[in-house]
Each structure stands twice: as structure tokens, then as C-alpha cells.
Motif scaffolding. Structure first.
Motif, PDB file in Angstrom:
ATOM      1  N   THR A  37     -18.088  12.375   7.056  1.00  0.00           N
ATOM      2  CA  THR A  37     -18.314  10.847   6.956  1.00  0.00           C
ATOM      3  C   THR A  37     -17.613   9.805   6.090  1.00  0.00           C
ATOM      4  O   THR A  37     -17.827   8.369   6.638  1.00  0.00           O
ATOM      5  N   ASP A  58     -24.837   9.840  14.130  1.00  0.00           N
ATOM      6  CA  ASP A  58     -24.957  10.708  13.048  1.00  0.00           C
ATOM      7  C   ASP A  58     -24.607  12.126  13.475  1.00  0.00           C
ATOM      8  O   ASP A  58     -26.490  12.603  14.014  1.00  0.00           O
ATOM      9  N   GLN A  62     -27.095  16.182   7.345  1.00  0.00           N
ATOM     10  CA  GLN A  62     -27.216  15.340   5.756  1.00  0.00           C
ATOM     11  C   GLN A  62     -28.024  14.274   6.107  1.00  0.00           C
ATOM     12  O   GLN A  62     -28.059  13.403   5.134  1.00  0.00           O
ATOM     13  N   GLY A  63     -27.257  13.589   6.853  1.00  0.00           N
ATOM     14  CA  GLY A  63     -27.416  11.779   6.692  1.00  0.00           C
ATOM     15  C   GLY A  63     -27.280  10.948   6.695  1.00  0.00           C
ATOM     16  O   GLY A  63     -27.326  10.330   6.052  1.00  0.00           O
ATOM     17  N   SER A  64     -25.346  11.554   5.989  1.00  0.00           N
ATOM     18  CA  SER A  64     -24.372  11.245   4.780  1.00  0.00           C
ATOM     19  C   SER A  64     -24.448   9.247   5.845  1.00  0.00           C
ATOM     20  O   SER A  64     -24.477   8.492   4.885  1.00  0.00           O
ATOM     21  N   SER A  65     -23.931   9.174   7.210  1.00  0.00           N
ATOM     22  CA  SER A  65     -23.529   8.135   7.750  1.00  0.00           C
ATOM     23  C   SER A  65     -25.631   7.505   7.376  1.00  0.00           C
ATOM     24  O   SER A  65     -24.736   5.884   7.657  1.00  0.00           O
ATOM     25  N   ASP A  67     -27.637   7.541   5.261  1.00  0.00           N
ATOM     26  CA  ASP A  67     -28.056   6.451   4.071  1.00  0.00           C
ATOM     27  C   ASP A  67     -26.540   5.677   4.176  1.00  0.00           C
ATOM     28  O   ASP A  67     -26.727   4.233   3.374  1.00  0.00           O
ATOM     29  N   TRP A  68     -25.299   6.513   4.646  1.00  0.00           N
ATOM     30  CA  TRP A  68     -24.421   4.553   4.122  1.00  0.00           C
ATOM     31  C   TRP A  68     -24.902   3.670   4.816  1.00  0.00           C
ATOM     32  O   TRP A  68     -25.116   2.550   4.980  1.00  0.00           O
ATOM     33  N   GLN A  70     -28.298   2.389   5.653  1.00  0.00           N
ATOM     34  CA  GLN A  70     -29.429   1.874   4.785  1.00  0.00           C
ATOM     35  C   GLN A  70     -28.959   1.160   3.694  1.00  0.00           C
ATOM     36  O   GLN A  70     -29.642   0.452   3.363  1.00  0.00           O
ATOM     37  N   ALA A  71     -27.809   1.570   3.110  1.00  0.00           N
ATOM     38  CA  ALA A  71     -26.929   0.693   1.853  1.00  0.00           C
ATOM     39  C   ALA A  71     -26.496  -0.580   2.156  1.00  0.00           C
ATOM     40  O   ALA A  71     -26.315  -1.098   1.429  1.00  0.00           O
ATOM     41  N   SER A 207     -18.747   3.743  -0.862  1.00  0.00           N
ATOM     42  CA  SER A 207     -19.906   4.870   0.200  1.00  0.00           C
ATOM     43  C   SER A 207     -21.430   4.124  -0.755  1.00  0.00           C
ATOM     44  O   SER A 207     -22.474   3.718   0.327  1.00  0.00           O
ATOM     45  N   GLU A 208     -21.394   3.413  -1.858  1.00  0.00           N
ATOM     46  CA  GLU A 208     -22.742   3.462  -2.601  1.00  0.00           C
ATOM     47  C   GLU A 208     -22.928   2.510  -1.863  1.00  0.00           C
ATOM     48  O   GLU A 208     -24.435   2.155  -2.324  1.00  0.00           O
TER      49      GLU A 208
END
Length: 246
Positions: A37, A58, A62-65, A67-68, A70-71, A207-208
């Protein structure tokens, strides 16, 4: 993709649309926790910052990309995201993302799940133009990478249509014995070892907030040098793909 209009010779008012497929870069390794990711989001950031209409696909449950994304601040260059892991049915094609991104898309970055193998691996290889395999310095990851690279090279899709493949070392501390072992392993492969990314908390903090390296006004010269090595390899093969099409 891009659209062009061609004037018709016999039917005025008829619009002829030609679509050009975007360049598709897949980030893959069956081993989880190797930084797929991080690679995917930073590549997507780079492309969109340099004027490319970019989609981030993605496939990881886990959908980490996503989530990234959305942030990510709305004032930053737009990256179009597709949560491809949210399939409507088990038979849904891996190519359905192409119906969910703007037709002007020129770059697609594909973030893949851990445990990728078999038909799903072959389908994603078929749907990609370039493959990047991140590996981190540990004995377990080196063994896992060996098996995954073998699976890629032996997959039906790759044997029918070979794609450029590169490996990158991720989260490395260069003055260690395990990195030296990883470096020897990667250089022994029959595929390019193009970059090594140092172990730094920068990527965690970025990433946060939905950021990539290129989104910062000031970045460490060491980090940029590492990324320029990978970007240079990717752009070289993008140019070759365009030349082959033309």
C-alpha cells in the motif's frame, strides 16, 4: 483512458470515440506486511502530481488504500479510487474497475491483497502492464518472495504475455546483515532490483493524512533519490509501452 473525436466521412453528427487504455502498474506480493500500500499510494501521488489522471484500485479486503484516499485533503491533486475488493458477485471480473474510473484516466495503480495466487494472480497479471514486487529484509519474507516470483513467472497470463517486473527492497536499514542477505538475493534474480527504501516513520505519518512523498514541500534528499530510482524504471517502461502502441 483518453478520448479523441474523429470527423466522420459520410455521417455528419456521428461522434467516433477512440479510447486508449491507461498504463496499469500492479504492486504485488503474496506476503502481507511488505509495504504494497505504501508503494501504491506513493506512486499514485507521484503520477497525479505530475499531471496524470490517476486511479488507485484497491483489491485488498483491508481497504488500506481507500482509507488513505479518505484521509486525503480535497485541495490536493485528485486521485480516483475504486474499492475493487467490494465485488458484487464471486464471478465479477477483475477488469470491472475500468468501468468505474474517468475515461481520461492515463495511470492506474493496483494495490493487491496478501495471499494472491492461482487464477486471481493470473487475472491481475493479465490486467496489468508493469509489475512491482516489494520485499522487506527478513528470512521469512525472502523465502515468501522466492515462491511468489516463481508463481508470477509460471502463471498462464505471464507466459502468454510477459510483463516488465522489478523488485524493490522496503523498510531497509542498509548497514545490517539481513539487508546484505536481501540485497544478494534480489541481485541474484533474473529480474531488476531497482530501488531500496529506508526504514523511516515518514511513511507512517504521511499515510495518516493521505499524503505521498511528492505532496510535501520539503522532503529528505535521500528519500527522493530512492523514489527517483523506481520512478525512472517505471517511466522507462511506460515510454516503451507507448512506443509499442505507436
Amino acid at each position: 483512458m483518453t478520448e479523441t473525436e474523429t470527423p466522420p466521412t459520410s455521417s455528419p453528427g456521428v461522434r467516433v470515440v477512440t479510447r486508449v487504455m491507461p498504463v496499469r502498474i500492479m504492486i504485488a506480493n503474496a506476503k502481507g506486511g511488505c509495504g504494497k500500500t505504501t508503494m501504491a499510494t506513493n506512486l499514485a501521488s507521484y503520477f497525479t502530481r505530475h499531471g496524470e489522471v490517476t486511479a488507485l484500485i484497491d483489491y485488498d479486503p483491508q481497504g488500506s488504500s481507500m482509507d488513505w484516499l479518505q484521509a486525503r485533503d480535497e485541495n490536493l491533486p485528485v486521485i480516483n479510487g475504486v474499492a475493487a475488493f467490494q465485488r458484487l458477485a464471486p464471478t465479477t471480473s477483475t477488469k470491472t474497475w475500468s468501468m468505474r474510473v474517468p475515461v481520461s484516466t492515463s495511470r492506474v495503480v493496483i494495490d493487491t491483497p496478501a495471499g494472491l495466487s492461482g487464477n486471481e494472480l493470473s487475472d491481475l497479471i493479465q490486467s496489468s502492464d508493469v509489475i512491482i514486487i516489494p520485499v522487506i529484509p527478513s528470512a521469512i519474507d525472502i523465502r515468501a518472495a522466492t515462491g511468489f516470483i516463481r508463481d508470477v513467472l509460471l502463471s498462464r497470463a505471464y507466459r502468454i504475455s510477459p510483463k516488465p517486473i522489478a523488485v524493490v527492497a522496503n523498510r531497509v536499514r542498509k548497514n545490517t546483515l539481513i539487508y546484505a542477505k536481501l540485497e544478494r538475493f534480489l541481485k541474484s534474480l533474473q529480474i531488476p532490483f531497482v530501488a531500496a527504501f529506508r526504514d523511516t516513520q515518514f511513511y507512517v505519518r504521511a499515510s495518516e493524512h493521505g499524503l505521498g512523498l511528492v505532496d510535501f514541500e520539503q522532503t529528505d534528499a535521500k528519500d527522493m533519490k530512492e523514489w527517483n530510482a523506481l520512478i525512472g524504471w517505471v517511466n522507462q517502461h511506460i515510454k516503451a509501452l507507448k512506443n509499442n502502441v505507436n
